[in-house]
Write a protein that holds these residues in place. Structure first.
Motif, PDB file in Angstrom:
ATOM      1  N   ILE A  75       0.840  -1.195   0.000  1.00  0.00           N
ATOM      2  CA  ILE A  75       0.000   0.000   0.000  1.00  0.00           C
ATOM      3  C   ILE A  75       0.879   1.251   0.000  1.00  0.00           C
ATOM      4  O   ILE A  75       1.906   1.308   0.680  1.00  0.00           O
ATOM      5  CB  ILE A  75      -0.922  -0.004   1.244  1.00  0.00           C
ATOM      6  N   ASP A  76       0.470   2.249  -0.747  1.00  0.00           N
ATOM      7  CA  ASP A  76       1.206   3.508  -0.814  1.00  0.00           C
ATOM      8  C   ASP A  76       1.384   4.103   0.588  1.00  0.00           C
ATOM      9  O   ASP A  76       0.406   4.285   1.320  1.00  0.00           O
ATOM     10  CB  ASP A  76       0.420   4.483  -1.707  1.00  0.00           C
ATOM     11  N   TYR A  77       2.632   4.384   0.948  1.00  0.00           N
ATOM     12  CA  TYR A  77       3.024   4.929   2.252  1.00  0.00           C
ATOM     13  C   TYR A  77       2.861   3.926   3.391  1.00  0.00           C
ATOM     14  O   TYR A  77       2.774   4.302   4.552  1.00  0.00           O
ATOM     15  CB  TYR A  77       2.273   6.220   2.573  1.00  0.00           C
ATOM     16  N   ALA A 101       8.473   1.456  -1.189  1.00  0.00           N
ATOM     17  CA  ALA A 101       8.039   1.970  -2.482  1.00  0.00           C
ATOM     18  C   ALA A 101       6.817   2.848  -2.292  1.00  0.00           C
ATOM     19  O   ALA A 101       6.023   2.640  -1.377  1.00  0.00           O
ATOM     20  CB  ALA A 101       7.706   0.820  -3.436  1.00  0.00           C
ATOM     21  N   THR A 102       6.689   3.815  -3.168  1.00  0.00           N
ATOM     22  CA  THR A 102       5.527   4.688  -3.153  1.00  0.00           C
ATOM     23  C   THR A 102       5.192   5.062  -4.596  1.00  0.00           C
ATOM     24  O   THR A 102       5.870   4.629  -5.533  1.00  0.00           O
ATOM     25  CB  THR A 102       5.797   5.943  -2.301  1.00  0.00           C
ATOM     26  N   LEU A 103       4.143   5.821  -4.784  1.00  0.00           N
ATOM     27  CA  LEU A 103       3.740   6.292  -6.109  1.00  0.00           C
ATOM     28  C   LEU A 103       4.127   7.748  -6.264  1.00  0.00           C
ATOM     29  O   LEU A 103       3.890   8.559  -5.373  1.00  0.00           O
ATOM     30  CB  LEU A 103       2.224   6.137  -6.292  1.00  0.00           C
ATOM     31  N   ASP A 104       4.729   8.091  -7.414  1.00  0.00           N
ATOM     32  CA  ASP A 104       5.002   9.504  -7.659  1.00  0.00           C
ATOM     33  C   ASP A 104       3.750  10.172  -8.213  1.00  0.00           C
ATOM     34  O   ASP A 104       2.675   9.552  -8.313  1.00  0.00           O
ATOM     35  CB  ASP A 104       6.216   9.687  -8.581  1.00  0.00           C
ATOM     36  N   ASP A 105       3.855  11.440  -8.568  1.00  0.00           N
ATOM     37  CA  ASP A 105       2.679  12.194  -8.993  1.00  0.00           C
ATOM     38  C   ASP A 105       2.057  11.668 -10.277  1.00  0.00           C
ATOM     39  O   ASP A 105       0.884  11.948 -10.564  1.00  0.00           O
ATOM     40  CB  ASP A 105       3.040  13.679  -9.167  1.00  0.00           C
ATOM     41  N   VAL A 152       4.583  -3.647  -6.621  1.00  0.00           N
ATOM     42  CA  VAL A 152       3.431  -2.925  -7.150  1.00  0.00           C
ATOM     43  C   VAL A 152       2.842  -2.136  -5.984  1.00  0.00           C
ATOM     44  O   VAL A 152       2.733  -2.657  -4.875  1.00  0.00           O
ATOM     45  CB  VAL A 152       2.378  -3.893  -7.720  1.00  0.00           C
ATOM     46  N   VAL A 153       2.455  -0.898  -6.232  1.00  0.00           N
ATOM     47  CA  VAL A 153       1.941  -0.031  -5.168  1.00  0.00           C
ATOM     48  C   VAL A 153       0.552   0.461  -5.550  1.00  0.00           C
ATOM     49  O   VAL A 153       0.338   0.907  -6.687  1.00  0.00           O
ATOM     50  CB  VAL A 153       2.868   1.180  -4.928  1.00  0.00           C
ATOM     51  N   VAL A 154      -0.386   0.376  -4.609  1.00  0.00           N
ATOM     52  CA  VAL A 154      -1.720   0.933  -4.824  1.00  0.00           C
ATOM     53  C   VAL A 154      -2.112   1.745  -3.594  1.00  0.00           C
ATOM     54  O   VAL A 154      -1.632   1.478  -2.485  1.00  0.00           O
ATOM     55  CB  VAL A 154      -2.780  -0.160  -5.082  1.00  0.00           C
ATOM     56  N   PRO A 155      -2.988   2.721  -3.743  1.00  0.00           N
ATOM     57  CA  PRO A 155      -3.457   3.474  -2.581  1.00  0.00           C
ATOM     58  C   PRO A 155      -4.363   2.616  -1.696  1.00  0.00           C
ATOM     59  O   PRO A 155      -5.052   1.704  -2.167  1.00  0.00           O
ATOM     60  CB  PRO A 155      -4.247   4.639  -3.197  1.00  0.00           C
ATOM     61  N   ILE A 202       1.857   5.916   8.931  1.00  0.00           N
ATOM     62  CA  ILE A 202       1.808   7.229   8.285  1.00  0.00           C
ATOM     63  C   ILE A 202       0.689   8.031   8.939  1.00  0.00           C
ATOM     64  O   ILE A 202       0.167   8.999   8.396  1.00  0.00           O
ATOM     65  CB  ILE A 202       1.584   7.091   6.766  1.00  0.00           C
ATOM     66  N   GLY A 203       0.357   7.641  10.154  1.00  0.00           N
ATOM     67  CA  GLY A 203      -0.869   8.089  10.780  1.00  0.00           C
ATOM     68  C   GLY A 203      -1.886   6.979  10.639  1.00  0.00           C
ATOM     69  O   GLY A 203      -1.775   6.111   9.768  1.00  0.00           O
TER      70      GLY A 203
END
Length: 456
Positions: free
Chosen positions: A159-161, A172-176, A198-201, A229-230
């Motif tokens: 998961i992203d973040y 890993a994270t997703l860029d803009d 692979v990263v997804v929100p 991340i909170g």
């Protein structure tokens, strides 16, 4: 809503730094001496993230309090970032660990505690087959390797973040533009992250489905609620959708309950009736000594076992396959797990822990409301956290975008100067079985004072 005056924040920060310096000369002395052989005077560089000009050196601890070398009593709401969620030096765990240490601590052979610890975990999380490591990071690495082994696929979905210890694939994270890239601060990445990950929100079912439909993913590695991340809670139906998609595309679903064990005795897996193929847990389970564990469903355990032992050199090479280490499953850790899960972190202590977290949440919310601050607070069982945005985040990107490091550091230092320790990574507080309403009230008073200083 009130807005933050940055000049005021700087003035208040300087005042708190001066107060810290005046109150902690012995910690300064220890820090200066230690810096000769420890970078920044700490055993791990990330410990330098604590606010203040030098770290607080601990002398002793019991329950939910510790005393530093300057003789200051602290309410510990960090609890070793979950490592001491059971409180410091719980009697049953200390007794079991002391007795085991006196009879030998590591053999590369099982003791009676091994089966007992595995049974306790199986009863809590509903998966029957368990293996033991020295950390949740090690457990995550092991499960990822097993998932690749049984599926024949290379990639891991995270998961992203998210954060899963020092697992390479998870940095890993997703860029803009939506590309998979290394997360900021990733040290010495061995390969470009889009080769392994692979990263997804979080909470994004369509993105999840598109990622798994490629047929490249061996395992999905998730926290059931984001906590690093909170706190970001799952939306209704998200876990059901994830389970269905993993079934449809033949992907191993791994749920990391290391932080979310705060939700109940079996984490969110038991509380919410989740159905993972593998569960990972660590940190607090051995009462303060290093330990991690991963549990597998009977089906996945059999697939792993057949693949490991069925080849030409299966048993011959089982010790060099990249899973486990010499001290994994050691007798000392297993004695700690058996005592901690059996006698300390029991189902009976959770209602009190969760009630204290509710009191903490109410105290934070009261100050937010009183001073009309654009922040929010979220609770997950015995854990709660505030963030610098008006509404609860839906995913990791929203939580990350709300971060304000100077403000965070000020609030942490303000609390520390009043004998309150909260987790240095964001604004998280955790309750142990020994945390009292009086402990929480100390935070409520100090937090209101901090917010008033910033916004009144």
């Amino acid at each position: 809503m009130n807005t933050l005056d940055r000049a005021r924040l700087e003035r208040l920060w300087d005042q708190e730094v001066a107060a810290f310096r005046a109150a902690r000369p012995r910690s300064e002395e220890r820090w200066r001496d230690a810096s000769a052989h420890l970078p920044d005077g700490v055993p791990m560089l990330w410990m330098s993230k604590w606010p203040g000009p030098w770290p607080v050196y601990v002398d002793s601890a019991a329950g939910s309090h510790f005393t530093c070398v300057d003789g200051i009593d602290h309410v510990d709401l960090c609890l070793g970032d979950t490592g001491a969620m059971v409180g410091h030096a719980p009697e049953a765990a200390v007794r079991a660990l002391s007795e085991r240490l006196a009879r030998g601590s590591t053999f590369m052979l099982p003791t009676d505690d091994a089966a007992a610890a595995a049974e306790l975990l199986a009863d809590r999380f509903g998966v029957p087959s368990w293996q033991f490591t020295l950390s949740a990071t090690d457990a995550n690495r092991s499960v990822i390797r097993y998932a690749r082994h049984v599926t024949g696929r290379r990639k891991v979905l995270v998961i992203d973040y998210s954060y899963h210890g020092s697992v390479d694939e998870a940095f890993a994270t997703l860029d803009d533009s939506g590309r998979v890239v290394a997360r900021r601060g990733n040290i010495g990445a061995p390969v470009p992250l889009d080769e392994t990950t692979v990263v997804v929100p979080f909470n994004d079912v369509p993105a999840f489905e598109a990622a798994l439909a490629t047929g490249e993913v061996a395992a999905v590695l998730i926290e059931p609620a984001m906590t690093n991340i909170g706190i970001v809670l799952p939306e209704p139906g998200w876990h059901d959708a994830v389970r269905e998609l993993c079934d449809r595309f033949g992907v191993v679903l791994v749920i990391d309950e290391t932080h979310t064990l705060c939700a109940g005795p079996g984490g969110m897996t038991a509380r919410d009736g989740l159905r993972p193929d593998a569960v990972v847990v660590g940190k607090t389970i051995a009462g303060g000594v290093p330990a991690g564990a991963f549990g597998l469903t009977a089906e996945l355990a059999e697939r792993v076992r057949v693949r490991l032992r069925g080849g030409e050199h299966g048993l011959e090479d089982i010790d060099v396959g990249g899973v486990g280490g010499t001290l994994a499953g050691n007798a000392l850790s297993l004695a700690g797990i058996r005592a901690t899960l059996g006698e300390v972190l029991t189902a009976e202590v959770y209602p009190g822990m969760i009630a204290r977290a509710s009191e903490w949440t109410a105290g934070v919310q009261a100050a937010i409301d009183e001073f009309e601050v654009p922040w929010q607070v979220t609770q997950l069982g015995a854990r709660a956290e505030y963030s610098f945005r008006a509404t609860a985040p839906r995913d990791g990107r929203e939580a990350a975008d709300a971060d304000d490091f100077p403000l965070q550091q000020y609030l942490h230092l303000h609390a520390l100067n009043r004998g309150l320790l909260i987790t240095p990574f964001h604004n998280m507080a955790l309750m142990a079985p020994s945390t009292t309403s009086e402990d929480v009230a100390r935070h409520t008073e100090a937090f209101r004072d901090a917010v008033a200083g910033l916004y009144a």
